[in-house]
Write an enzyme that holds these catalytic residues in place. Structure first.
Site, PDB file in Angstrom:
ATOM      1  N   GLU A  24       0.826  -1.215   0.000  1.00 18.60           N
ATOM      2  CA  GLU A  24       0.000   0.000   0.000  1.00 18.60           C
ATOM      3  C   GLU A  24       0.862   1.269   0.000  1.00 18.60           C
ATOM      4  O   GLU A  24       2.071   1.208   0.254  1.00 18.60           O
ATOM      5  CB  GLU A  24      -0.922  -0.003   1.217  1.00 18.60           C
ATOM      6  CG  GLU A  24      -0.162   0.014   2.535  1.00 18.60           C
ATOM      7  CD  GLU A  24      -0.910   0.729   3.646  1.00 18.60           C
ATOM      8  OE1 GLU A  24      -1.419   1.837   3.408  1.00 18.60           O
ATOM      9  OE2 GLU A  24      -0.964   0.166   4.748  1.00 18.60           O
ATOM     10  N   ASP A 137     -16.747   5.222  14.200  1.00 17.24           N
ATOM     11  CA  ASP A 137     -15.539   5.177  13.377  1.00 17.24           C
ATOM     12  C   ASP A 137     -15.006   3.745  13.276  1.00 17.24           C
ATOM     13  O   ASP A 137     -14.333   3.246  14.178  1.00 17.24           O
ATOM     14  CB  ASP A 137     -14.469   6.119  13.949  1.00 17.24           C
ATOM     15  CG  ASP A 137     -13.289   6.298  13.004  1.00 17.24           C
ATOM     16  OD1 ASP A 137     -13.188   5.546  12.014  1.00 17.24           O
ATOM     17  OD2 ASP A 137     -12.457   7.193  13.264  1.00 17.24           O
ATOM     18  N   LYS A 158      -3.850  -1.864  14.688  1.00 20.99           N
ATOM     19  CA  LYS A 158      -3.003  -0.910  15.405  1.00 20.99           C
ATOM     20  C   LYS A 158      -3.478  -0.801  16.848  1.00 20.99           C
ATOM     21  O   LYS A 158      -4.671  -0.794  17.113  1.00 20.99           O
ATOM     22  CB  LYS A 158      -3.067   0.453  14.735  1.00 20.99           C
ATOM     23  CG  LYS A 158      -2.319   0.468  13.430  1.00 20.99           C
ATOM     24  CD  LYS A 158      -2.212   1.880  12.912  1.00 20.99           C
ATOM     25  CE  LYS A 158      -2.139   1.884  11.411  1.00 20.99           C
ATOM     26  NZ  LYS A 158      -3.347   1.544  10.708  1.00 20.99           N
TER      27      LYS A 158
HETATM   28  N1  PSU Z   1      -0.450   0.620   8.590  1.00 15.60           N
HETATM   29  C1  PSU Z   1       0.603   1.377   8.986  1.00 15.60           C
HETATM   30  N2  PSU Z   1       0.505   2.722   8.812  1.00 15.60           N
HETATM   31  C2  PSU Z   1      -0.582   3.302   8.192  1.00 15.60           C
HETATM   32  C3  PSU Z   1      -1.665   2.494   7.778  1.00 15.60           C
HETATM   33  C4  PSU Z   1      -1.546   1.159   8.011  1.00 15.60           C
HETATM   34  O1  PSU Z   1       1.579   0.847   9.514  1.00 15.60           O
HETATM   35  O2  PSU Z   1      -0.584   4.498   7.993  1.00 15.60           O
HETATM   36  C5  PSU Z   1      -2.877   3.076   7.055  1.00 15.60           C
HETATM   37  C6  PSU Z   1      -3.420   1.980   6.142  1.00 15.60           C
HETATM   38  O3  PSU Z   1      -3.442   2.497   4.835  1.00 15.60           O
HETATM   39  C7  PSU Z   1      -4.809   1.705   6.644  1.00 15.60           C
HETATM   40  C8  PSU Z   1      -5.195   3.055   7.135  1.00 15.60           C
HETATM   41  O4  PSU Z   1      -5.650   1.189   5.652  1.00 15.60           O
HETATM   42  O5  PSU Z   1      -3.997   3.489   7.820  1.00 15.60           O
HETATM   43  C9  PSU Z   1      -6.419   2.998   8.000  1.00 15.60           C
HETATM   44  O6  PSU Z   1      -7.010   4.256   8.013  1.00 15.60           O
HETATM   45  P1  PSU Z   1      -8.499   4.437   8.594  1.00 15.60           P
HETATM   46  O7  PSU Z   1      -8.385   4.073  10.041  1.00 15.60           O
HETATM   47  O8  PSU Z   1      -8.807   5.907   8.381  1.00 15.60           O
HETATM   48  O9  PSU Z   1      -9.402   3.535   7.810  1.00 15.60           O
HETATM   49 MN    MN Z   2     -12.041   5.939  10.200  1.00 18.55          MN
END
Ligand code: PSU
Ligand code: MN
Length: 303
Positions: A24, A137, A158
């Protein structure tokens, strides 16, 4: 015709039937500061190659959905400011308008599947945020895992998220969560989350076989492989917890919402840990790249 632009490397890899690992780009533009973001992206690609597969970093550049970036494209994406963060909801509009954006786990899965790529390595997936009962969220990454047949290797949700709620939603959506190398779900920067994984498979071949069986049974969706950060690189949960709590409190006080929440928290935790969270983040992504290369090799072998 699906509008995909393959890099020269990926054109060759596809022609030769070599294993390809999708990567990604949001982690580059929104997950890490420059220049470590570009350095890490290059190291991850090198790690995939060393493990016998071909890396395909995915991003939208001036309206083109790129599968595989050249070195120059990677560098300019990593240096650019104000790049859009593209999830499922944003992808088509960005392409239609000729825009540039980095793909999240969800959008990268969509593109990987369109490109015939079975396996994808990232750092951590998005999930159910703490306080989601009020904010609603929940990352679109979870819905994507439920509908797009790509095996995603991550170091767990995370630790800024609500891990048990994330596991509950994945179960509801019918997403297999497979721990590799231990029984517990890892928590991104830490090996331990205190929660058992529903499944465990230590062999890349078993993971690829399970993914192929899903398709054979007509079940939509992918698999989430949770791969613990190497012990030497982890930050123990208790040590990290205060930084996570203060970053979350700050995000709330500042009214950070929607797409900005994850990048804000990662940046604040980086500052609050004097960069230790970034060192761990880099180590875990490299570790995931190795496992994803092994899994994609098994997918390729079965074709
Ligand atoms: N993993 C990491 N760092 C990141 C992300 C994932 O180590 O920045 C990103 C990924 O692209 C994941 C996104 O899909 O954060 C999730 O964002 P949200 O919680 O807004 O869906
Ligand atoms: Mn979100």
């Amino acid at each position: 015709m699906i509008p995909l632009t393959f890099s020269p490397d990926i054109i060759t890899a596809r022609a030769e039937g070599r294993p390809i690992v999708a990567l990604e780009s949001t982690i580059i533009t929104h997950g890490m500061p420059f220049p470590q973001n570009v350095e890490t992206a290059r190291k991850v690609e090198a790690e995939v190659r060393r493990a016998g597969a071909v890396p395909a970093t995915i991003a939208v550049l001036k309206g083109e959905i790129c599968v595989g970036l050249t070195s120059a494209q990677l560098e300019s994406l990593g240096q650019a400011s104000g790049v859009a963060k593209l999830s499922r909801a944003d992808l088509a509009a960005c392409v239609a308008q000729g825009g540039t954006g980095a793909t999240t786990v969800a959008a990268t899965m969509i593109v990987a599947h369109l490109a015939g790529i079975d396996c994808f390595a990232t750092g951590g997936i998005g999930g159910v945020h703490r306080g989601a009962e009020a904010s609603f969220d929940i990352s679109a990454d979870l819905q994507e895992l439920a509908q797009t047949p790509v095996t995603v290797v991550a170091a767990g949700p995370k630790a800024i998220l609500d891990i048990p709620k994330t596991l509950e939603v994945l179960e509801t959506l019918g997403v297999p969560v497979i721990a590799c190398g231990q029984d517990e779900v890892p928590a991104f920067w830490s090996r331990s989350s205190g929660h058992l994984a529903p499944l465990r498979m230590d062999d890349p071949k078993a993971i690829a076989t399970a993914g192929r069986m899903r398709t054979a049974l007509g079940l939509p969706g992918g698999q989430l492989v949770v791969n613990p950060i190497p012990a030497a690189d982890e930050i123990a949960r208790e040590i990290l917890a205060p930084s996570i709590d203060s970053a979350l409190a700050e995000a709330e006080a500042k009214g950070i919402a929607a797409k900005d929440v994850t990048p804000f928290l990662l940046q604040r935790i980086f500052e609050l840990t004097d960069g230790r969270s970034l060192t761990a983040n880099i180590a875990l992504v490299l570790n995931n790249a190795r496992l994803a290369a092994a899994i994609s090799t098994e997918f390729a072998r079965a074709k």
